[in-house]
Design a protein around this motif. Structure first.
Motif, PDB file in Angstrom:
ATOM      1  N   ASN A 122       0.463  -1.471  -0.267  1.00 22.18           N
ATOM      2  CA  ASN A 122       0.594   0.310   0.071  1.00 22.18           C
ATOM      3  C   ASN A 122       1.234   1.083  -0.097  1.00 22.18           C
ATOM      4  N   CYS A 123       1.888   1.753  -1.052  1.00 22.91           N
ATOM      5  CA  CYS A 123       2.659   2.527  -0.975  1.00 22.91           C
ATOM      6  C   CYS A 123       1.912   3.614  -1.577  1.00 22.91           C
ATOM      7  N   THR A 124       0.336   3.955  -1.829  1.00 26.49           N
ATOM      8  CA  THR A 124       0.078   5.302  -1.401  1.00 26.49           C
ATOM      9  C   THR A 124      -0.281   5.500  -0.289  1.00 26.49           C
ATOM     10  N   SER A 125      -0.407   5.247   0.879  1.00 25.88           N
ATOM     11  CA  SER A 125       0.001   5.801   2.136  1.00 25.88           C
ATOM     12  C   SER A 125       1.494   6.044   2.532  1.00 25.88           C
ATOM     13  N   ALA A 126       1.728   7.106   3.001  1.00 27.33           N
ATOM     14  CA  ALA A 126       2.591   7.421   3.291  1.00 27.33           C
ATOM     15  C   ALA A 126       3.489   7.137   4.447  1.00 27.33           C
ATOM     16  N   THR A 127       2.378   6.398   5.448  1.00 31.80           N
ATOM     17  CA  THR A 127       2.943   5.621   6.818  1.00 31.80           C
ATOM     18  C   THR A 127       3.974   4.378   5.991  1.00 31.80           C
ATOM     19  N   ASN A 128       3.480   4.002   5.253  1.00 32.54           N
ATOM     20  CA  ASN A 128       4.422   2.625   5.092  1.00 32.54           C
ATOM     21  C   ASN A 128       5.199   2.559   3.997  1.00 32.54           C
ATOM     22  N   TRP A 129       5.640   3.930   3.693  1.00 30.65           N
ATOM     23  CA  TRP A 129       7.415   3.789   4.201  1.00 30.65           C
ATOM     24  C   TRP A 129       7.956   4.131   5.157  1.00 30.65           C
ATOM     25  N   ILE A 130       9.283   3.111   4.768  1.00 31.47           N
ATOM     26  CA  ILE A 130      10.342   3.161   6.314  1.00 31.47           C
ATOM     27  C   ILE A 130      11.455   3.871   5.689  1.00 31.47           C
ATOM     28  N   SER A 131      11.927   4.797   6.116  1.00 32.17           N
ATOM     29  CA  SER A 131      13.550   5.232   5.971  1.00 32.17           C
ATOM     30  C   SER A 131      14.481   4.194   6.458  1.00 32.17           C
ATOM     31  N   HIS A 132      15.602   4.369   5.413  1.00 34.81           N
ATOM     32  CA  HIS A 132      16.568   3.061   4.788  1.00 34.81           C
ATOM     33  C   HIS A 132      17.707   3.607   6.820  1.00 34.81           C
ATOM     34  N   PRO A 133      17.995   2.483   7.530  1.00 34.09           N
ATOM     35  CA  PRO A 133      18.439   2.700   8.850  1.00 34.09           C
ATOM     36  C   PRO A 133      19.666   2.895   8.928  1.00 34.09           C
ATOM     37  N   ALA A 134      20.836   3.674   7.835  1.00 27.76           N
ATOM     38  CA  ALA A 134      22.172   3.628   7.323  1.00 27.76           C
ATOM     39  C   ALA A 134      21.574   4.790   6.717  1.00 27.76           C
ATOM     40  N   ASN A 135      20.947   5.455   6.752  1.00 30.12           N
ATOM     41  CA  ASN A 135      20.534   6.662   6.058  1.00 30.12           C
ATOM     42  C   ASN A 135      21.474   7.659   7.086  1.00 30.12           C
ATOM     43  N   PRO A 136      22.336   8.731   6.160  1.00 29.73           N
ATOM     44  CA  PRO A 136      22.170   9.201   4.853  1.00 29.73           C
ATOM     45  C   PRO A 136      23.118   8.078   4.185  1.00 29.73           C
ATOM     46  N   ILE A 137      22.181   7.612   3.511  1.00 35.96           N
ATOM     47  CA  ILE A 137      23.185   5.878   2.372  1.00 35.96           C
ATOM     48  C   ILE A 137      24.633   7.455   1.429  1.00 35.96           C
ATOM     49  N   SER A 138      24.602   8.621   1.774  1.00 36.87           N
ATOM     50  CA  SER A 138      25.614   9.466   1.084  1.00 36.87           C
ATOM     51  C   SER A 138      27.031   9.066   1.759  1.00 36.87           C
ATOM     52  N   GLY A 139      26.698   8.396   3.257  1.00 32.56           N
ATOM     53  CA  GLY A 139      27.957   8.593   4.495  1.00 32.56           C
ATOM     54  C   GLY A 139      27.862  10.080   4.804  1.00 32.56           C
ATOM     55  N   GLY A 140      27.420  10.656   5.063  1.00 29.86           N
ATOM     56  CA  GLY A 140      27.616  12.279   5.132  1.00 29.86           C
ATOM     57  C   GLY A 140      26.923  12.926   4.132  1.00 29.86           C
ATOM     58  N   PRO A 141      27.304  14.701   4.983  1.00 30.85           N
ATOM     59  CA  PRO A 141      27.131  15.888   4.141  1.00 30.85           C
ATOM     60  C   PRO A 141      28.132  15.571   2.714  1.00 30.85           C
ATOM     61  N   ILE A 142      27.688  15.700   1.159  1.00 36.23           N
ATOM     62  CA  ILE A 142      27.977  16.080   0.363  1.00 36.23           C
ATOM     63  C   ILE A 142      27.834  17.251   0.037  1.00 36.23           C
ATOM     64  N   GLY A 143      28.157  18.588  -0.915  1.00 38.79           N
ATOM     65  CA  GLY A 143      27.844  19.747  -1.544  1.00 38.79           C
ATOM     66  C   GLY A 143      27.951  19.187  -2.224  1.00 38.79           C
ATOM     67  N   ALA A 144      26.919  20.807  -3.250  1.00 38.93           N
ATOM     68  CA  ALA A 144      26.635  21.209  -4.240  1.00 38.93           C
ATOM     69  C   ALA A 144      27.631  22.600  -5.268  1.00 38.93           C
ATOM     70  N   ASN A 145      27.371  22.158  -6.331  1.00 31.88           N
ATOM     71  CA  ASN A 145      28.516  24.061  -7.049  1.00 31.88           C
ATOM     72  C   ASN A 145      27.515  24.981  -6.796  1.00 31.88           C
ATOM     73  N   THR A 146      28.150  26.163  -6.796  1.00 30.77           N
ATOM     74  CA  THR A 146      26.705  27.334  -6.483  1.00 30.77           C
ATOM     75  C   THR A 146      26.487  27.965  -8.144  1.00 30.77           C
ATOM     76  N   GLN A 147      26.512  26.877  -8.720  1.00 29.72           N
ATOM     77  CA  GLN A 147      25.686  27.354 -10.320  1.00 29.72           C
ATOM     78  C   GLN A 147      25.140  25.809 -10.394  1.00 29.72           C
ATOM     79  N   ASP A 148      23.961  25.639 -11.605  1.00 31.41           N
ATOM     80  CA  ASP A 148      23.436  24.717 -11.929  1.00 31.41           C
ATOM     81  C   ASP A 148      24.263  23.737 -11.841  1.00 31.41           C
ATOM     82  N   PRO A 149      23.566  22.393 -11.488  1.00 33.08           N
ATOM     83  CA  PRO A 149      22.582  21.857  -9.968  1.00 33.08           C
ATOM     84  C   PRO A 149      23.347  22.517  -9.374  1.00 33.08           C
ATOM     85  N   PHE A 150      22.265  23.280  -8.161  1.00 26.61           N
ATOM     86  CA  PHE A 150      22.359  23.616  -7.198  1.00 26.61           C
ATOM     87  C   PHE A 150      22.356  22.800  -5.734  1.00 26.61           C
ATOM     88  N   TYR A 151      21.942  20.816  -6.413  1.00 29.57           N
ATOM     89  CA  TYR A 151      20.813  20.102  -5.692  1.00 29.57           C
ATOM     90  C   TYR A 151      21.809  18.816  -6.045  1.00 29.57           C
TER      91      TYR A 151
END
Length: 166
Positions: free
Chosen positions: A37-66
C-alpha cells in the motif's frame, strides 16, 4: 526532500532523494522503501543507514544546485549514484559518487570520476550483467558540456572503461 529517483526490485519500491538541510554543502542522499500500500505515506520506511551518502556532500553554486541521485538494481543489489562535492570543501568540484546495498550503504563510497573536471547529472541503468552510467562533464566554458558513458560488470565495485559520447 528533493530530486527523487525510484526503482522496483520484486515487490519492493525504493526512492532515493536529496535531503538538503542547509546550504550547498549540507546535502545528503537518503533512501526509503515500501512493499505494501505505497500510496499511504505511513507505509514508507526510512533506511537505517541514512544518509546512504555517508555524510554531507555539497553542490557547486552553479546549476545544478542540488545533489541529484540515480538508481539501478542488479543481482538483488541496489546502486545509487549522485554528483556532489566532498562536502568539507577540500575538493570543490562536483564528481560522481556511488554507493550500493551489497557493499554496505555509505561503508564504501565509489568515486566514478576525477576531481579535475566537473561531472553532474548521473543516470544509471543495469541489464543484470553491466552497471551503466552516463553523466555530463563540464569545463570552464558553460557551453561546453559533453556526455560521458562508463560501465562495469556486476558485481565489481568501481566503474571503468570511460567512453566519451560527444
Amino acid at each position: 526532500a528533493t530530486r527523487p529517483a525510484i526503482v522496483a526490485i520484486g515487490n519492493k519500491l525504493y526512492v532515493a532523494y536529496n535531503n538538503r538541510d542547509g546550504g550547498e554543502n549540507a546535502q545528503e542522499v537518503w533512501l526509503t522503501s515500501c512493499t505494501v500500500n505505497c500510496t499511504s505515506a505511513t507505509n514508507w520506511i526510512s533506511h537505517p543507514a541514512n544518509p546512504i551518502s555517508g555524510g554531507p556532500i555539497g553542490a557547486n553554486t552553479q546549476d545544478p544546485f542540488y545533489v541529484i541521485p540515480s538508481m539501478a538494481a542488479y543481482d538483488n543489489c541496489l546502486a545509487v549514484y549522485y554528483h556532489g562535492t566532498d562536502g568539507n570543501g577540500s575538493h570543490p568540484t562536483e564528481v560522481i559518487f556511488g554507493v550500493n546495498s551489497c557493499t554496505g550503504w555509505g561503508g564504501h563510497v565509489d568515486r566514478a570520476t576525477e576531481f579535475n573536471t566537473r561531472a553532474t547529472y548521473p543516470r544509471l541503468a543495469s541489464d543484470g550483467t553491466w552497471l551503466q552510467l552516463v553523466f555530463e562533464k563540464r569545463n570552464e566554458n558553460p557551453d561546453s558540456i559533453q556526455v560521458y558513458y562508463r560501465r562495469r560488470p556486476v558485481p565489481d565495485i568501481l566503474l571503468a572503461l570511460p567512453l566519451n559520447m560527444r
